[in-house]
Design an enzyme around this catalytic site. Structure first.
Site, short mmCIF file in Angstrom:
data_model
loop_
_atom_site.label_atom_id
_atom_site.label_comp_id
_atom_site.label_asym_id
_atom_site.label_seq_id
_atom_site.Cartn_x
_atom_site.Cartn_y
_atom_site.Cartn_z
N HIS A 57 -2.53 -4.11 9.02
CA HIS A 57 -3.27 -5.24 8.45
C HIS A 57 -3.11 -6.51 9.27
CE1 HIS A 57 -2.93 -2.28 5.35
NE2 HIS A 57 -3.79 -2.90 4.60
N HIS A 66 -11.76 2.55 -4.38
CA HIS A 66 -12.65 1.56 -3.75
C HIS A 66 -14.10 2.01 -3.88
CE1 HIS A 66 -9.63 -1.04 -2.01
NE2 HIS A 66 -9.08 -0.07 -1.31
N GLU A 104 -7.95 -3.32 -4.93
CA GLU A 104 -6.82 -2.46 -4.53
C GLU A 104 -6.20 -1.74 -5.73
OE1 GLU A 104 -7.79 -3.47 -0.87
OE2 GLU A 104 -6.55 -1.83 -1.58
N HIS A 129 -6.48 6.23 -3.96
CA HIS A 129 -6.58 4.80 -3.66
C HIS A 129 -7.94 4.50 -3.03
CE1 HIS A 129 -5.27 0.77 -2.39
NE2 HIS A 129 -5.99 1.03 -1.31
N GLU A 130 -8.30 5.30 -2.02
CA GLU A 130 -9.56 5.04 -1.30
C GLU A 130 -10.75 5.34 -2.20
OE1 GLU A 130 -7.33 3.68 1.75
OE2 GLU A 130 -9.42 3.38 1.23
C1 X95 Z 1 -6.96 0.02 1.99
O1 X95 Z 1 -6.69 -0.96 1.27
C2 X95 Z 1 -6.34 0.03 3.40
C3 X95 Z 1 -7.44 -0.29 4.41
C4 X95 Z 1 -11.10 -2.96 6.72
C5 X95 Z 1 -10.77 -3.63 5.55
C6 X95 Z 1 -10.33 -1.88 7.14
C7 X95 Z 1 -9.67 -3.24 4.80
C8 X95 Z 1 -7.72 -1.78 4.41
C9 X95 Z 1 -8.89 -2.16 5.22
C10 X95 Z 1 -9.23 -1.48 6.39
O2 X95 Z 1 -7.67 0.95 1.65
N1 X95 Z 1 -1.40 6.15 5.39
N2 X95 Z 1 -5.72 1.34 3.67
C11 X95 Z 1 -2.05 4.86 5.34
C12 X95 Z 1 -2.80 4.69 4.05
C13 X95 Z 1 -3.62 3.41 4.11
C14 X95 Z 1 -4.34 3.17 2.85
O3 X95 Z 1 -3.48 -0.04 3.60
C15 X95 Z 1 -3.55 0.81 2.78
C16 X95 Z 1 -4.77 1.70 2.68
O4 X95 Z 1 -0.87 0.89 4.24
O5 X95 Z 1 -0.19 -1.01 3.42
C17 X95 Z 1 -1.08 4.60 -1.61
C18 X95 Z 1 -0.83 4.37 -0.27
C19 X95 Z 1 -1.36 3.57 -2.47
C20 X95 Z 1 -0.82 3.06 0.24
C21 X95 Z 1 -1.53 0.11 -1.62
C22 X95 Z 1 -0.94 -0.26 0.78
N3 X95 Z 1 -2.59 1.04 1.93
C23 X95 Z 1 -0.76 0.08 3.28
C24 X95 Z 1 -1.17 0.60 -0.44
C25 X95 Z 1 -1.37 2.27 -1.96
C26 X95 Z 1 -1.08 2.01 -0.63
C27 X95 Z 1 -1.22 0.58 1.97
N4 X95 Z 1 -1.64 1.12 -2.53
ZN ZN Z 2 -7.21 -0.40 -0.54
#
Ligand code: X95
Ligand code: ZN
Length: 628
Positions: free
Chosen positions: A500, A374, A398, A370-371
């Site tokens: 969030h 980005h 996303e 996922h990351e």
């Molecule tokens: C993301 O989208 C977020 C960070 C500044 C701006 C700082 C935006 C968003 C952000 C941060 O990358 N174990 N993090 C926790 C994993 C977090 C990964 O929020 C996120 C992510 O937690 O609601 C696999 C796992 C696929 C999670 C969508 C939602 N992710 C969440 C999510 C995924 C998810 C999930 N797809």
């Molecule tokens: Zn994300």
């Protein structure tokens, strides 16, 4: 004579195109101004990202002060530039690119606030993030051990423990640790965010956030998508409640909402952990991927290298050297950091990083993709002008990593990389896998929707501070069919339990992503010859686009656009369609939906939920004095 006439006509023709030399000249000046603005913005965004990274990767007062100072200085410069931008008659520009860049630059965002208010707003958000990121609770079995943090400790207990009292303890104590401290900060955050939105000619911050989707029909489109997807959600909800009841007995009612602490996740947003004991064909259970990862000595590094290998295999881009140097891929033990995983663009076209407190689990393996999705998007649009270095809309950003993760999670791919041992793909094994992916993807939808349904109402003033928590639980029951393990009150502030909310990161982007990632998946799988709507031997859920450069190139073309075109056009470049469409996710899970409908009928499982017996107490002073 003829020659002169021709010359005169030619000249007329030329000027005729420009109609008015004034505009022609202004667009030239505008182009120069944008050059200047772009270079300045790159440098400013870089300075800001570095200051924000310094704070997020080492939460100290010094780093907070530095971040606030850099942001304040930048806001001052941006406000000056903005005053220049609005002097241009950019609405009349003929060049669409020029016009779109000016439109984006004409939105100042929170920088429009007076300096002291901007500083206050950013300080509040940083403070709430600090509370969330440093919160610790005491162990259920040992009340003198009080150093348990959300990542990795509470996450692991909620996924692994089968002790309902321990699950309740962790669920309640996490909310006690973050909620009350954040509530009063959040109230001020709402006021300041709305004030900033108004300075940008929006009615409130909800409208400001929704502007990202460039479509007045957006909210009704989301509602319609949810109506189409709800029947599938009700089926998986009914089946999981039935299986939880088998496991936990009366702790789970037959027809009520599901107690949120039993679903394997702090926010009940993904229920994959319950597949441990709630699997359609338990006798056909495959090896657990998390144990395989550990057995094969995967490290955080290897998880990210595996992810990078997939992106490279479809002709996307390898991570630059600086990524491996500067990313933080494991939780440091010498300082406090924001562990919530995130990907960072430093706007110098070279520096891209991930910060993730990686554990060796399937969830982190998927999160790494996922990351990295980005990062791939950052790299693909890095040569766009700064205002276009965004996703076509935030849902696109996303969706990239999750799209790749759909191929990675296929049985075909897991077998290819040695994480799935069993050679068999008989219908029961396949259905088990589809069910587990459904516990992530289908289950997430109502949560992805309600998060901003609550915040939009808060920004619009339809939910007031006196009812923040009880309205939250109304939505949690209405959309997710979950309830708290214990009664709640307005002394609690449960929305703050989710990153969030405290970090002011919009959330509808994930609902959009969970719908469009399947539309993208359908397209790239077709291009890879991995899926054929008319060939039952190539169903969508068995597709793996690994090493298919045609699929990768098609995706790349869309990603390179950034936000230079409205998202409908960007989507059309890849899929040939211009709208969000639930048919792809419904097709992907069709076999599972049929099985669930049949199984629920066989079990006589109740579909849906009755009202919760848990209550949410409005503050005492709220009650009518006579009732004392
Ligand atoms: C993301 O989208 C977020 C960070 C500044 C701006 C700082 C935006 C968003 C952000 C941060 O990358 N174990 N993090 C926790 C994993 C977090 C990964 O929020 C996120 C992510 O937690 O609601 C696999 C796992 C696929 C999670 C969508 C939602 N992710 C969440 C999510 C995924 C998810 C999930 N797809
Ligand atoms: Zn994300």
């Amino acid at each position: 004579m003829g020659k002169i006439l021709v010359l005169v006509l030619a000249l007329l023709g030329h000027w005729g195109a420009a109609t008015d030399p004034e505009i022609e000249d202004e667009e030239l000046r505008a182009r120069d101004f944008l050059q200047y603005l772009n270079r300045k913005d790159e440098e400013g965004n870089n300075r800001l990202a570095l200051a924000e990274w310094a704070y997020a990767s080492n939460i100290t007062d010094h780093n907070l002060q530095n971040k606030l100072a850099v942001s304040a200085e930048l806001a001052k410069e941006r406000k000056k530039d903005w005053e220049e931008v609005i002097k241009f008659n950019w609405h009349t520009f003929s060049d669409p690119d020029l016009k779109r860049q000016f439109k984006k630059y004409s939105k100042l965002g929170s920088d429009a606030l007076p300096e002291d208010k901007l500083k206050r707003l950013e300080k509040i958000i940083s403070e709430m993030q600090k509370i969330y990121s440093t919160a610790k609770i005491c162990d259920f079995h040992n009340s003198s051990k009080c150093d348990l943090s959300l990542e990795p400790h509470l996450t692991e207990i909620l996924a692994k423990s089968r002790n309902v009292d321990e699950l309740k303890h962790v669920w309640v104590e996490w909310r006690n640790a973050v909620g009350p401290h954040c509530k009063v900060l959040f109230e001020e955050y709402v006021d300041l965010s709305n004030e900033a939105a108004k300075l940008n000619n929006f009615t409130n911050n909800a409208e400001n956030w929704l502007d990202n989707y460039e479509d007045p029909q957006f909210r009704s489109q989301i509602e319609s998508l949810w109506e189409q997807l709800k029947p599938l959600y009700l089926q998986i909800h009914a089946y999981v409640r039935f299986k939880l009841r088998e496991k936990y007995g009366e702790a789970v009612t037959e027809k009520g909402p599901i107690p949120a602490h039993l679903l394997g996740n702090m926010w009940a947003q993904r229920w994959r952990a319950v597949s441990e004991f709630a699997l359609p064909y338990p006798e056909k259970k495959d090896d657990d991927i998390t144990s395989e990862l550990k057995k094969q000595n995967y490290t955080a590094m290897k998880i990210f290298q595996t992810a990078e290998d997939f992106f490279k295999s479809i002709n996307l881009t390898e991570m630059p050297e600086i990524f491996w140097e500067k990313s933080i891929l494991t939780k440091p033990n010498d300082r406090e950091i924001v562990c919530h995983a995130s990907a960072w663009d430093f706007f110098d076209r070279k520096d891209f990083r991930i910060k993730q407190c990686t554990e060796i689990t399937l969830e982190h393996f998927i999160t790494a993709h996922h990351e990295m999705g980005h990062i791939e998007y950052f790299i693909q649009y890095k040569n766009q002008p700064v205002p276009f270095r965004q996703g076509a809309n935030s849902g696109f950003h996303e969706a990239v990593g999750d799209l790749i993760a759909l191929s990675v999670q296929s049985r075909k791919h897991l077998r290819k990389i040695g994480l799935l041992k069993s050679e068999k793909d008989d219908p029961e094994n396949v259905l088990n896998s589809l069910f587990q992916i459904g516990l992530d993807k289908i289950v997430f939808l109502p949560f992805g929707y309600l998060m901003d349904l609550w915040r939009w109402d808060v920004f619009e003033g339809k939910i007031t501070p006196e009812e923040y928590n009880c309205r939250w639980w109304e939505l949690r029951e209405k959309y997710q069919g979950v309830e708290p393990p214990v009664n709640r009150s307005e002394g609690d502030f449960d929305p703050a339990a989710k990153y969030h909310i405290v970090a002011s990161v919009p959330y509808i982007r994930y609902f959009v992503s969970f719908v469009i990632q399947f539309q993208f998946h359908k397209t790239v799988c077709e291009k890879a010859g991995q899926y054929d709507p008319n060939d039952p031997s190539k169903p969508l859920h068995e597709c793996d686009i690994y090493q298919n450069t045609e699929a990768g190139n098609a995706l790349k073309k869309m990603l390179q656009l950034g936000s230079s075109k409205p998202w409908h056009e960007a989507m059309e470049v890849l899929t040939g369609h211009k709208t969000m469409d639930a048919s792809a996710i419904l097709e992907y899970f069709k076999p599972l939906q049929k099985w669930l409908e049949n199984e629920n009928q066989k079990n006589g499982a109740f579909i849906g939920w009755e009202k919760s017996t848990k209550v949410c107490v409005k503050n005492q002073k709220e009650e009518n004095p006579k009732s004392k």
